[in-house]
Design an enzyme around this catalytic site. Structure first.
Site, PDB file in Angstrom:
ATOM      1  N   LEU B 240     -19.732  38.850 -88.397  1.00  0.00           N
ATOM      2  CA  LEU B 240     -18.649  39.830 -88.302  1.00  0.00           C
ATOM      3  C   LEU B 240     -17.519  39.374 -87.362  1.00  0.00           C
ATOM      4  O   LEU B 240     -17.767  39.074 -86.192  1.00  0.00           O
ATOM      5  CB  LEU B 240     -19.218  41.170 -87.804  1.00  0.00           C
ATOM      6  CG  LEU B 240     -18.229  42.347 -87.778  1.00  0.00           C
ATOM      7  CD1 LEU B 240     -17.799  42.737 -89.176  1.00  0.00           C
ATOM      8  CD2 LEU B 240     -18.832  43.525 -87.046  1.00  0.00           C
ATOM      9  N   ASP B 241     -16.291  39.320 -87.874  1.00  0.00           N
ATOM     10  CA  ASP B 241     -15.093  39.006 -87.073  1.00  0.00           C
ATOM     11  C   ASP B 241     -15.137  37.611 -86.444  1.00  0.00           C
ATOM     12  O   ASP B 241     -14.500  37.354 -85.420  1.00  0.00           O
ATOM     13  CB  ASP B 241     -14.874  40.055 -85.964  1.00  0.00           C
ATOM     14  CG  ASP B 241     -14.710  41.456 -86.532  1.00  0.00           C
ATOM     15  OD1 ASP B 241     -14.268  41.573 -87.686  1.00  0.00           O
ATOM     16  OD2 ASP B 241     -15.027  42.423 -85.839  1.00  0.00           O
TER      17      ASP B 241
END
Lengths: 297, 297, 297, 297
Positions: B240-241
């Site tokens: 994530l990210d």
């Protein structure tokens, strides 16, 4: 330890050549140039190009390449390149990164740009030999002293302008200076010097040109009530503040800022803009055409 | 008038080809590629290259060239380039600028990025065919309607996540979508989709990554008392990210700003950052390596 | 000419008082304070205030006022203000602008922030008395010498950390230092010193916090492939790089930038951010609450 | 749902009053005003002030305060304030935040500023009633339609300029419009309208004023070879592009940018600058004096 000695320690410029080209755009230029370099055994490290228009426009190119022994054979290399250059009617120049430009810094009474440049040279951020600092005042002598750079005090009043110009030119010629940096040198540069150092004199103007041409730009900015101030580095041409712009930057201000605050804020912008422009010029990253610049940063 | 029809009127992409290359750096690459293009009668319009290290590093190149009839002969051209490519072990792709990418825009409840993208497509700022807008809500249907773009409402709750993923993939495949833009689509993208669209899914994260990973970054920024907020466009990877960053930008804030102000200011930054990243991706200006990007803007 | 002597020439701080207040917000605070000042014959020059929430929030205020003879009567003025302050349960402090803070600058081996601060003091941009420069190395002695400021070399290795801390504290106490500026002082500050100089130790961290906490942030930034780098000035607290942020700024970078380029670009951002933070602190423009700052610039 | 209805849902403006003051600076102004407000039972939420010079300068102040029932008693409050105001020879105005300004948006053929404003009103970022959109073309009718705002097509050629001006004025008067926003309305505003709406007509000029006054500023910027372009929001005065500047911002460009790229980049700057200026004007945060603005953002 002088700036020159420190730089000698830095290395990193050995075997690096630079080729700058401008000509009319047509197919095959990149192929011809890169073929020439490949045949010479050179490896292209960086390459930038720009066309003002793919059909009938102007073509600009900067190539940085690695070539063993270039320092000893640059002149032969130049000779061998002539044929390629001629077939495209190129304007071009080729240099070794290790052959540092010789620069003269001109300064008046404000020292922030001078100090900033000197420190960047000391830190190895800018690659040049500073041949001299020239000033119409004697105030900066002590600042320059620790750097071991010659300091020339050449008074320049209305009456002595011509003598000053002559003295400047003979100083620059004696030292084989390539580039003149006007680090807040608040005097008019005479046409004879501009002609001799075309696109080699960099000035920092303390406004966001073309706004606030001429003297006291911070006062003008204050009076107009702008919300952003700026600085502009440009090559000097005969028309005041009208030369090709190399770099600009800005800083936000507000109604709270008095003229002295604009000057304070402005100093930081001036330093940054001038040092960027000087750095690009020293690294042969600036090409001039039609009173504009192509900068390959 | 649909976005597609407007774009057809714009022209300007005819006869333009793009070649993207990455390989190990060694002498002669530029010469070989530019020789190939010259032999084909192509004129190089733009050329950018980057080496991570001239000795043993990676070499990246993007060339934009003009070649009559490229649209009809791109496949032969690709075949003829294979030999050059093989001799340098290149990863490469070649495309026609007139072959627009097909994109799908995913959106949830906040519409500012969607609206901004739609208007830029309408104005011809971004060159693509928008194949569809996909949302886990029905709220944006009316906004999309005037643009004549298919709108798919695919609910996505915890329980229906798998069905949603299947539906998404079949929609994308049916329409031959190349690129997915997550325009504030606040849902996890499943690994199967990430794998199928590697470096083809662009997300806008509403913080200056790697600061404030995960949900509610404006609340995190407020709590930490930062003086600048930002946004980050990146390719989506499984972590994530953590994917390769394409573009970032920031805006100054102060103690006066409540969380709602950060969100308001942030919207403007998000729009700008996402549209720049999408534009560069559509123009084949982004190369990915080692979880980073090389962007030739 | 010493920094102190130059400042004495500048004037401009005479008759100027500053009042900083924080308390729970409720009606009538501004009226009470401005009534007090009017009754004393003071003229309010600047006034800034901030409420985190008009209902039940915190209230912050900074007033700059002009009052003849304040230098001689500040203590009586403080005594007379106590009643007003008590009725609103204020935390407050009152100072004369002419009573300059005494600061100590701590530095290790990188001198750019030190040089920048020294020049700003010389130019009168920052209003303080520099009581000393402290370093764990002897390298900066020559740089500091021309400014006539005492230089203390206090070695600080793992083994001598405790002795060093004692030496630091006794030096600071002897000279009545108010504020410590860590101008790239790459050593841990011990809790005893943090406690004694709460919200009086300013550090410059060479990243855009909270991204890249800890050592080598430019290497971290390079590895993550960010498109913007930054610097953060903050008050030092016991948790590393977690103190209240005073100021941040950023600069754009690209894939072309090696770690050494990030460091070079970063130096300019660090200097600007640190000097702004120090300037605001010296002018009593920073209030701290809940690990954040209210800055009235 | 109309913009008006959406705003009614937002709340947050109830019981909030604003007081704007300008007068000659002298001791006791803040005390007198804050005493008045405290006596009325008001709580000061925000307060900004500015003096051009503490001795003999001008004093500006903006106070935002909370007062139960202000909506019903604003006129009595104004009457009671008159005495305080008179004793300092103040120019002043007092308003309720809930009494939204009525604005007219003027637009020609470019819709980006109009669209941006409409979306910000829809999102509640800007607090006003949009009474009408006026254009010299019929092109924007469809864009405005979904917002339920009256659209007036008033052709304006050289020959019909006078009739157009009359029609404009009667439209504005009928709808009690307070503020006119020229969202890229490329027509001269006649003196009669400027006089009637002094400091109430906001224009966006697509350059960094005072650079590139007049038509085609992007062409001028291209020809001059600037490295940064900008936009300026200002109040309209009789001299073209010479009115008080409310806000400016800039974006970096390079030699690669053609005029069409400057226009594209410029649109984003224009939108941001205009929306900030309009927002501050609507919130009574702008004071004008000597052709400059004091903005309390």
């Amino acid at each position: 330890m002088s700036v020159q000695e420190i730089h000698a320690d830095l290395g990193g410029f050995n075997m690096i050549g630079r080729l700058l080209i401008s000509c009319e755009d047509r197919p095959g230029i990149v192929a011809a140039v890169s073929r020439f370099l490949a045949d010479e055994g050179a490896n292209i490290i960086h390459s930038d190009q720009h066309s003002t228009d793919p059909v009938g426009g102007l073509f600009f190119m900067r190539i940085e390449f690695q070539l063993h022994g270039i320092e000893d054979h640059i002149n032969e290399l130049r000779t061998r390149f002539e044929q390629t250059a001629a077939s495209f009617h190129m304007k071009w120049r080729m240099s070794c990164a290790s052959e540092k430009k010789k620069i003269a810094i001109f300064v008046s009474k404000e020292d922030h740009c001078l100090q900033d440049l000197l420190q960047r040279f000391r830190l190895g951020e800018l690659s040049a030999d500073i041949s001299m600092v020239v000033s119409n005042h004697d105030d900066m002598r002590e600042i320059v002293k620790p750097y071991g750079i010659p300091y020339h005090h050449v008074p320049a009043t209305k009456d002595t302008r011509e003598e000053a110009a002559e003295r400047h030119l003979s100083l620059l010629e004696e030292a084989n200076v390539d580039t003149v940096v006007l680090a807040r040198y608040m005097q008019i540069i005479p046409p004879v010097m501009i002609e001799q150092y075309q696109n080699q004199i960099i000035n920092i103007h303390h406004s966001f040109l073309p706004a606030f041409v001429g003297g006291k730009p911070y006062n003008q900015a204050y009076d107009r009530g702008v919300k952003i101030i700026g600085a502009t580095a440009h090559y000097v041409t005969e028309e005041l503040d009208q030369g090709p712009i190399i770099e600009q930057d800005v800083e936000r201000v507000s109604h709270r800022y008095q003229i002295k605050d604009l000057k304070r804020i402005g100093r930081d912008v001036e330093k940054l803009v001038l040092s960027r422009a000087v750095g690009w010029h020293l690294d042969d990253k600036v090409l001039v055409y039609e009173n504009k610049t192509v900068v390959f940063p």
